[in-house]
Design an enzyme around this catalytic site. Structure first.
Site, PDB file in Angstrom:
ATOM      1  N   GLY A  77       0.811  -1.212   0.000  1.00  0.00           N
ATOM      2  CA  GLY A  77       0.000   0.000   0.000  1.00  0.00           C
ATOM      3  C   GLY A  77       0.843   1.259   0.000  1.00  0.00           C
TER       4      GLY A  77
ATOM      5  N   ASP B 125       3.827   1.725  -1.690  1.00  0.00           N
ATOM      6  CA  ASP B 125       4.218   1.975  -3.089  1.00  0.00           C
ATOM      7  C   ASP B 125       3.298   1.138  -3.981  1.00  0.00           C
ATOM      8  OD1 ASP B 125       5.439   2.684  -5.400  1.00  0.00           O
ATOM      9  OD2 ASP B 125       7.358   1.692  -5.011  1.00  0.00           O
TER      10      ASP B 125
ATOM     11  N   ASN C  44      -7.678   4.686   5.952  1.00  0.00           N
ATOM     12  CA  ASN C  44      -7.715   4.820   4.490  1.00  0.00           C
ATOM     13  C   ASN C  44      -8.882   4.024   3.938  1.00  0.00           C
ATOM     14  OD1 ASN C  44      -6.829   2.559   2.377  1.00  0.00           O
ATOM     15  ND2 ASN C  44      -5.845   2.082   4.341  1.00  0.00           N
TER      16      ASN C  44
ATOM     17  N   GLY D 267      -9.340   1.715  -1.790  1.00  0.00           N
ATOM     18  CA  GLY D 267     -10.076   0.837  -2.703  1.00  0.00           C
ATOM     19  C   GLY D 267      -9.258   0.403  -3.915  1.00  0.00           C
TER      20      GLY D 267
ATOM     21  N   ASN E 196       1.564  -7.484  -3.997  1.00  0.00           N
ATOM     22  CA  ASN E 196       0.293  -7.704  -3.298  1.00  0.00           C
ATOM     23  C   ASN E 196      -0.790  -7.830  -4.371  1.00  0.00           C
ATOM     24  OD1 ASN E 196      -2.193  -6.127  -1.749  1.00  0.00           O
ATOM     25  ND2 ASN E 196      -0.880  -7.211  -0.306  1.00  0.00           N
TER      26      ASN E 196
ATOM     27  N   SER F 130      -8.494  -6.523   2.480  1.00  0.00           N
ATOM     28  CA  SER F 130      -8.735  -5.085   2.398  1.00  0.00           C
ATOM     29  C   SER F 130     -10.208  -4.822   2.684  1.00  0.00           C
ATOM     30  CB  SER F 130      -8.381  -4.552   1.017  1.00  0.00           C
ATOM     31  OG  SER F 130      -8.886  -3.244   0.903  1.00  0.00           O
TER      32      SER F 130
ATOM     33  N   ASN G 183     -11.766  -2.168   1.922  1.00  0.00           N
ATOM     34  CA  ASN G 183     -12.250  -1.072   1.075  1.00  0.00           C
ATOM     35  C   ASN G 183     -12.755  -1.500  -0.294  1.00  0.00           C
ATOM     36  OD1 ASN G 183     -11.549   0.789   3.122  1.00  0.00           O
ATOM     37  ND2 ASN G 183      -9.416   0.524   2.523  1.00  0.00           N
ATOM     38  N   THR G 184     -12.798  -2.796  -0.548  1.00  0.00           N
ATOM     39  CA  THR G 184     -13.417  -3.322  -1.766  1.00  0.00           C
ATOM     40  C   THR G 184     -14.563  -4.187  -1.284  1.00  0.00           C
ATOM     41  OG1 THR G 184     -11.347  -3.261  -2.995  1.00  0.00           O
ATOM     42  CG2 THR G 184     -13.032  -4.773  -3.830  1.00  0.00           C
TER      43      THR G 184
ATOM     44  N   LYS H  45      -2.673 -12.757   3.060  1.00  0.00           N
ATOM     45  CA  LYS H  45      -2.781 -11.648   4.029  1.00  0.00           C
ATOM     46  C   LYS H  45      -4.192 -11.573   4.584  1.00  0.00           C
ATOM     47  CE  LYS H  45      -1.678  -6.823   4.735  1.00  0.00           C
ATOM     48  NZ  LYS H  45      -0.989  -5.678   4.173  1.00  0.00           N
TER      49      LYS H  45
ATOM     50  N   ASN I 254      -3.951  -7.008   7.976  1.00  0.00           N
ATOM     51  CA  ASN I 254      -4.337  -5.790   7.252  1.00  0.00           C
ATOM     52  C   ASN I 254      -4.930  -4.778   8.259  1.00  0.00           C
ATOM     53  OD1 ASN I 254      -5.170  -4.058   5.078  1.00  0.00           O
ATOM     54  ND2 ASN I 254      -5.185  -5.881   3.768  1.00  0.00           N
ATOM     55  N   THR I 255      -5.611  -3.770   7.764  1.00  0.00           N
ATOM     56  CA  THR I 255      -6.202  -2.734   8.621  1.00  0.00           C
ATOM     57  C   THR I 255      -7.508  -3.237   9.255  1.00  0.00           C
ATOM     58  OG1 THR I 255      -7.327  -1.857   6.676  1.00  0.00           O
ATOM     59  CG2 THR I 255      -5.240  -0.843   7.249  1.00  0.00           C
TER      60      THR I 255
ATOM     61  N   TYR J 209       3.981   0.247   7.887  1.00  0.00           N
ATOM     62  CA  TYR J 209       3.606   1.344   6.996  1.00  0.00           C
ATOM     63  C   TYR J 209       3.377   2.610   7.833  1.00  0.00           C
ATOM     64  CZ  TYR J 209       0.921   3.870   3.343  1.00  0.00           C
ATOM     65  OH  TYR J 209       0.469   4.783   2.418  1.00  0.00           O
TER      66      TYR J 209
HETATM   67  C1  FMN Z   1      -2.838   4.080   2.987  1.00  0.00           C
HETATM   68  C2  FMN Z   1      -2.762   2.593   3.118  1.00  0.00           C
HETATM   69  C3  FMN Z   1      -2.931   1.788   2.012  1.00  0.00           C
HETATM   70  C4  FMN Z   1      -2.868   0.396   2.124  1.00  0.00           C
HETATM   71  N1  FMN Z   1      -3.001  -0.396   1.020  1.00  0.00           N
HETATM   72  C5  FMN Z   1      -2.874  -1.735   1.141  1.00  0.00           C
HETATM   73  C6  FMN Z   1      -2.950  -2.577   0.006  1.00  0.00           C
HETATM   74  O1  FMN Z   1      -3.106  -2.129  -1.125  1.00  0.00           O
HETATM   75  N2  FMN Z   1      -2.838  -3.929   0.188  1.00  0.00           N
HETATM   76  C7  FMN Z   1      -2.646  -4.474   1.437  1.00  0.00           C
HETATM   77  O2  FMN Z   1      -2.555  -5.702   1.573  1.00  0.00           O
HETATM   78  N3  FMN Z   1      -2.548  -3.693   2.514  1.00  0.00           N
HETATM   79  C8  FMN Z   1      -2.651  -2.345   2.401  1.00  0.00           C
HETATM   80  N4  FMN Z   1      -2.542  -1.571   3.513  1.00  0.00           N
HETATM   81  C9  FMN Z   1      -2.368  -2.209   4.838  1.00  0.00           C
HETATM   82  C10 FMN Z   1      -0.908  -2.245   5.262  1.00  0.00           C
HETATM   83  O3  FMN Z   1      -0.148  -3.016   4.373  1.00  0.00           O
HETATM   84  C11 FMN Z   1      -0.772  -2.826   6.670  1.00  0.00           C
HETATM   85  O4  FMN Z   1      -1.231  -4.159   6.662  1.00  0.00           O
HETATM   86  C12 FMN Z   1      -1.576  -2.035   7.700  1.00  0.00           C
HETATM   87  O5  FMN Z   1      -1.506  -0.663   7.431  1.00  0.00           O
HETATM   88  C13 FMN Z   1      -1.107  -2.305   9.129  1.00  0.00           C
HETATM   89  O6  FMN Z   1       0.231  -1.933   9.289  1.00  0.00           O
HETATM   90  P1  FMN Z   1       0.676  -0.511   9.929  1.00  0.00           P
HETATM   91  O7  FMN Z   1      -0.090  -0.327  11.207  1.00  0.00           O
HETATM   92  O8  FMN Z   1       2.154  -0.617  10.113  1.00  0.00           O
HETATM   93  O9  FMN Z   1       0.322   0.530   8.923  1.00  0.00           O
HETATM   94  C14 FMN Z   1      -2.614  -0.185   3.401  1.00  0.00           C
HETATM   95  C15 FMN Z   1      -2.425   0.645   4.513  1.00  0.00           C
HETATM   96  C16 FMN Z   1      -2.493   2.006   4.389  1.00  0.00           C
HETATM   97  C17 FMN Z   1      -2.276   2.870   5.608  1.00  0.00           C
END
Ligand code: FMN
Length: 352
Positions: A62, A64, A110, A113, A138, A172, A174-175, A210, A239-240, A310
């Site tokens: 997420g 990059d 976030n 999506g 990913n 995720s 968001n989808t 994941k 994930n989140t 992240y």
């Molecule tokens: C802005 C943003 C975009 C993200 N996009 C993705 C994504 O595309 N695919 C994915 O598996 N996780 C995505 N994540 C989740 C992160 O990879 C990570 O699992 C999550 O943020 C928890 O780690 P952290 O607390 O260190 O951020 C995203 C997180 C953030 C904050």
């Protein structure tokens, strides 16, 4: 953090979060971000499903999304990085605003999506990278796809020649309905197709799964059982979260996935419970709320063989990676442990 980096971060924090993130990626790419001092610590070298890592600390998906800054990111001290999520066709993602900083909570919400340029452009970028290092992709599915399982397979087939691992992202929030793919039968069907298609690839990359932090113990049981049956190479937890309880910030109208400090204990609980069920038969990658070496160390004790982050980078800058590497290395030495594997899961009961 250098004065330059701290001034840059302050300036970026004053601007719109998505704009600021895009500027940071461009700046990295143009070499405008001062390179953090990196060192390799002998006791951090580790191997996870055949991947030789200089450090167990990775960049989470997420950050990059479009593989724009792979080469500079590989020079920031990470042992591995994950780009994407990548979908077969490029798509714009959800309407803006869709990224919110919650500084009081050291968190981010976030609802992007899966905005990304699509697998053709991103795989070309991956093919062009010039820096050595471990890079994964990913895998995601298009919002309007009529066969999401095929989407994961397509992105895997397209990107596999240029990556070291691929992560099936069914977590995720968001989808719409994507997380339903974590349910037993759906997950079984999805992983069956993905693992079969992996066998037909020339570059048989390890496949990670994941998962979400919003799971019950029964769901963790099911996922563990399927991961073993399908011989998944590693599980990324987590994930989140969609659970926004207990935040100090005002989160009205800010629906989406929460990451950062408030996610730490929830994601560590999932990790420890997976560790108890899988007992090192499937390596685990701990993600969620890591912002210090101590946080990363807890994930290792709870069962992670490697970690990713992240949101910690949003508040602490890229220098955090070296700080975490150095900190873990010192903690291991203090405990008279020569290897990371000596501590993996050693205190998981505490976090279950
Ligand atoms: C802005 C943003 C975009 C993200 N996009 C993705 C994504 O595309 N695919 C994915 O598996 N996780 C995505 N994540 C989740 C992160 O990879 C990570 O699992 C999550 O943020 C928890 O780690 P952290 O607390 O260190 O951020 C995203 C997180 C953030 C904050």
């Amino acid at each position: 953090m250098s004065i330059f980096e701290s001034a840059g971060l302050k300036l970026l924090r004053l601007s719109n979060p998505e704009f600021a993130h895009n500027v940071a990626i461009k700046a990295l790419n143009l070499g405008l971000v001062p390179k953090p001092k990196t060192s390799v610590f002998e006791n951090l070298k580790t191997s996870i499903c055949g991947l030789e890592l200089d450090s167990p600390v990775g960049l989470a998906a997420g950050f990059d999304k479009n593989a724009e800054a792979v080469d500079p990111l590989l020079k920031c001290g990470f042992g591995f990085i994950e780009v994407g999520a990548v979908t077969p066709k490029g798509q714009p993602g959800n309407p803006k605003p869709r990224l919110f900083r919650l500084p009081k909570d050291q968190a981010v919400i976030n609802r992007f999506g899966f905005n990304n340029l699509g697998m053709d452009i991103i795989s070309e970028r991956l093919a062009r990278r010039s820096t050595k290092g471990i890079v994964g992709v990913n895998l995601g599915a298009n919002k309007n796809s009529d066969d999401r399982i095929k989407d994961y397979v397509k992105v895997l087939q397209c990107c596999a020649p240029f990556v070291d691992f691929a992560t099936v992202n069914v977590s995720s929030p968001n989808t719409e309905n994507l997380r339903n793919l974590q349910e037993k039968n759906s997950l079984n069907d999805l992983l069956d197709e993905v693992m079969t298609s992996r066998e037909n690839l020339e570059n048989k990359v390890p496949v990670f799964l994941k998962i979400s932090p919003d799971l019950t113990l029964n769901q963790i049981d099911d996922i563990s059982e399927i991961a073993l049956k399908m011989q998944i190479d590693a599980i990324v937890a987590t994930n989140t979260t969609v659970d926004h309880q207990g935040l100090q910030s005002d989160v009205n109208n800010k629906h989406g996935g929460l990451s950062g400090r408030p996610l730490f204990s929830k994601s560590t609980w999932v990790l420890a419970n997976l560790s108890a069920r899988l007992d090192k038969k499937v390596p685990l990658i701990g993600v969620g709320g890591i912002a210090s070496a101590e946080d990363a160390y807890v994930k290792l004790l709870a069962g992670a063989s490697a970690v990713q982050l992240y949101t910690g980078l949003v508040y602490n800058g890229m220098g955090l990676v070296t700080k975490i590497n150095k900190g873990i290395s010192e903690m291991l030495s203090k405990q008279h442990k020569s290897n990371l594997s000596d501590i993996v899961g050693s205190e998981r009961e505490k976090y279950q």
